[in-house]
Enzyme design. Structure first.
Site, short mmCIF file in Angstrom:
data_model
loop_
_atom_site.label_atom_id
_atom_site.label_comp_id
_atom_site.label_asym_id
_atom_site.label_seq_id
_atom_site.Cartn_x
_atom_site.Cartn_y
_atom_site.Cartn_z
CE LYS A 23 26.33 -10.24 23.67
NZ LYS A 23 26.72 -10.78 25.03
CB ALA A 71 19.04 -13.67 28.35
N GLY A 72 21.89 -11.80 28.63
CA GLY A 72 23.21 -12.01 28.01
C GLY A 72 23.36 -12.31 26.43
CG LEU A 73 21.17 -14.70 24.88
CD1 LEU A 73 19.88 -15.57 24.76
CD2 LEU A 73 22.44 -15.47 24.27
CB ALA A 74 23.54 -8.59 22.54
CB VAL A 96 13.86 -9.65 28.07
CG1 VAL A 96 14.29 -8.33 28.66
CG2 VAL A 96 13.17 -9.43 26.96
CG ASP A 107 27.15 -5.63 23.67
OD1 ASP A 107 28.39 -5.73 23.73
OD2 ASP A 107 26.56 -6.52 24.59
N GLY A 111 18.31 -6.41 23.50
CA GLY A 111 17.95 -5.05 23.37
C GLY A 111 19.10 -4.20 22.44
CB SER A 112 22.60 -4.42 21.95
OG SER A 112 22.84 -4.29 23.43
P1 ATP Z 1 23.68 -7.55 26.96
O1 ATP Z 1 24.09 -9.11 26.39
O2 ATP Z 1 23.84 -6.44 25.76
O3 ATP Z 1 24.25 -7.11 28.05
P2 ATP Z 1 21.11 -8.59 28.00
O4 ATP Z 1 20.93 -9.54 26.61
O5 ATP Z 1 21.93 -8.91 29.02
O6 ATP Z 1 22.18 -7.51 27.26
P3 ATP Z 1 18.70 -7.01 27.15
O7 ATP Z 1 17.78 -8.04 26.77
O8 ATP Z 1 19.33 -6.19 26.28
O9 ATP Z 1 19.72 -7.52 28.15
O10 ATP Z 1 17.90 -6.23 28.31
C1 ATP Z 1 18.47 -5.48 29.21
C2 ATP Z 1 17.47 -4.64 29.62
O11 ATP Z 1 17.22 -3.76 28.62
C3 ATP Z 1 16.06 -5.11 29.97
O12 ATP Z 1 15.88 -5.38 31.32
C4 ATP Z 1 15.07 -3.88 29.40
O13 ATP Z 1 14.57 -3.03 30.42
C5 ATP Z 1 15.93 -2.94 28.66
N1 ATP Z 1 15.44 -3.05 27.32
C6 ATP Z 1 15.61 -1.77 26.73
N2 ATP Z 1 15.28 -1.90 25.57
C7 ATP Z 1 15.13 -3.36 25.19
C8 ATP Z 1 14.68 -4.02 23.98
N3 ATP Z 1 14.38 -3.58 22.88
N4 ATP Z 1 14.52 -5.64 24.34
C9 ATP Z 1 14.84 -5.98 25.60
N5 ATP Z 1 15.28 -5.28 26.75
C10 ATP Z 1 15.04 -3.77 26.50
#
Ligand code: ATP
Length: 289
Positions: free
Chosen positions: A10, A97-100, A95, A136, A102-103
């Site tokens: 997202k 990166a602000g793109l959700a 990972v 998210d 993991g969510s």
């Molecule tokens: P958001 O935008 O929701 O804040 P994000 O994109 O910034 O999320 P994610 O890529 O979801 O961040 O990862 C944040 C942390 O979650 C990672 O550093 C990792 O350790 C952990 N994590 C747990 N499950 C996952 C997954 N399936 N994929 C990626 N990271 C994961």
């Protein structure tokens, strides 16, 4: 038996923080839309009563810290499922990166396991369960375009944004969402116009969407990582119609409508950034699975 599920990223077209709540969370208003940049999950039933996570990406945890693991665990416990599952995650979304990413993996695991284990849960029920995993996850269960309120779990569907390209550029750093929220001073916020962005979507008005992008977390991350500001400047210079950091960053996205300009920005940023993508939005809910 196995099942394949898509987990799209997202972006936040607008992200506002209203105040800090007594429970420690921030009260937010975000306008989010899914984009055609997706992880792929392969879910395979196991006879043993275990949850296995398989991922080639060294930044993705392969244990109970993985949000897809947590999704499987909640369903297993709540519905007393005795079968195990192996969840293989082919990671495309950058990972932290602000793109959700993991969510979205967690949401995809919920959707997929609902089918694999024949649970018969509605999307609303899956979103409710998702909110226990992360703020998210509810949005990612529905996909499409939405206003997310509360700590992100109160979802109202919105029309898909006008057709355009989304160019994403991520510098060589990861950002902790919790850290960015901790550093945010809620008394010094220049609030984006969430209402104006909603109007822009309802009128399918591309220029108004571009005028009203805004993210109150941007300044926090920009202060920590000046390279994010450099990427924003580059995107503007190459001709993006709107440029914004997504979520807590550090990924920056630019919007353009013309293919030629998309190519110019994409080529201009490659080599300068860790990862660059040019994708379409998946603004409607029914584009999932
Ligand atoms: P958001 O935008 O929701 O804040 P994000 O994109 O910034 O999320 P994610 O890529 O979801 O961040 O990862 C944040 C942390 O979650 C990672 O550093 C990792 O350790 C952990 N994590 C747990 N499950 C996952 C997954 N399936 N994929 C990626 N990271 C994961």
């Amino acid at each position: 038996m196995k099942i394949l599920v898509k987990a799209p990223a997202k972006i936040n077209l607008a992200l506002d923080v209203l105040h800090k709540r007594d429970d420690g969370y921030h009260e937010v208003e975000m306008i989010m839309t899914t984009i055609d940049l997706a992880d792929r999950l392969e879910l395979t039933l196991l006879e043993q009563d275990q949850i296995h996570i398989i991922s080639q990406n060294r930044y993705v945890p392969d244990d109970q810290r993985n949000l897809a693991y947590q999704a499987a665990k909640i369903l297993k416990d709540r519905f007393q499922i005795k079968q195990g599952v192996s969840i293989s995650i082919e990671k495309t979304i950058p990972v932290a990166a602000g793109l959700a990413g993991g969510s979205s993996d967690a949401a995809a695991a919920l959707r997929g396991l609902n089918k694999l284990w024949n649970l018969g849960l509605s999307t609303d029920e899956l979103a409710e369960i998702g909110s226990e995993i992360g703020s998210d996850v509810s949005f990612c269960v529905y996909g499409g375009t939405a206003l997310a309120k509360g700590r992100g779990e109160q979802i109202t569907e919105l029309p898909a944004p006008p057709t355009c390209w989304v160019i994403l550029a991520k510098p060589f750093i990861g950002v902790s969402t919790a850290d960015v929220y901790r550093r945010l001073d809620v008394n010094k916020i220049d609030h984006p116009h969430i209402g104006a962005m909603m109007d822009a979507l309802h009128h399918n008005d591309y220029l108004a969407v571009c005028r009203n992008v805004g993210n109150v977390l941007e300044d926090v991350t920009l202060n920590l990582h000046p390279e994010v500001a450099q990427i924003k400047d580059q995107m503007k210079r190459f001709g993006a119609d709107a440029v914004l950091m997504s979520g807590s960053g550090p990924t920056v996205f630019g919007l353009v409508q013309h293919d030629s300009r998309m190519h110019r920005i994409y080529n201009g940023l490659r080599g300068f950034c860790d990862q660059v993508f040019a994708v379409r939005m998946l603004g409607d809910r029914n584009t999932l699975d």
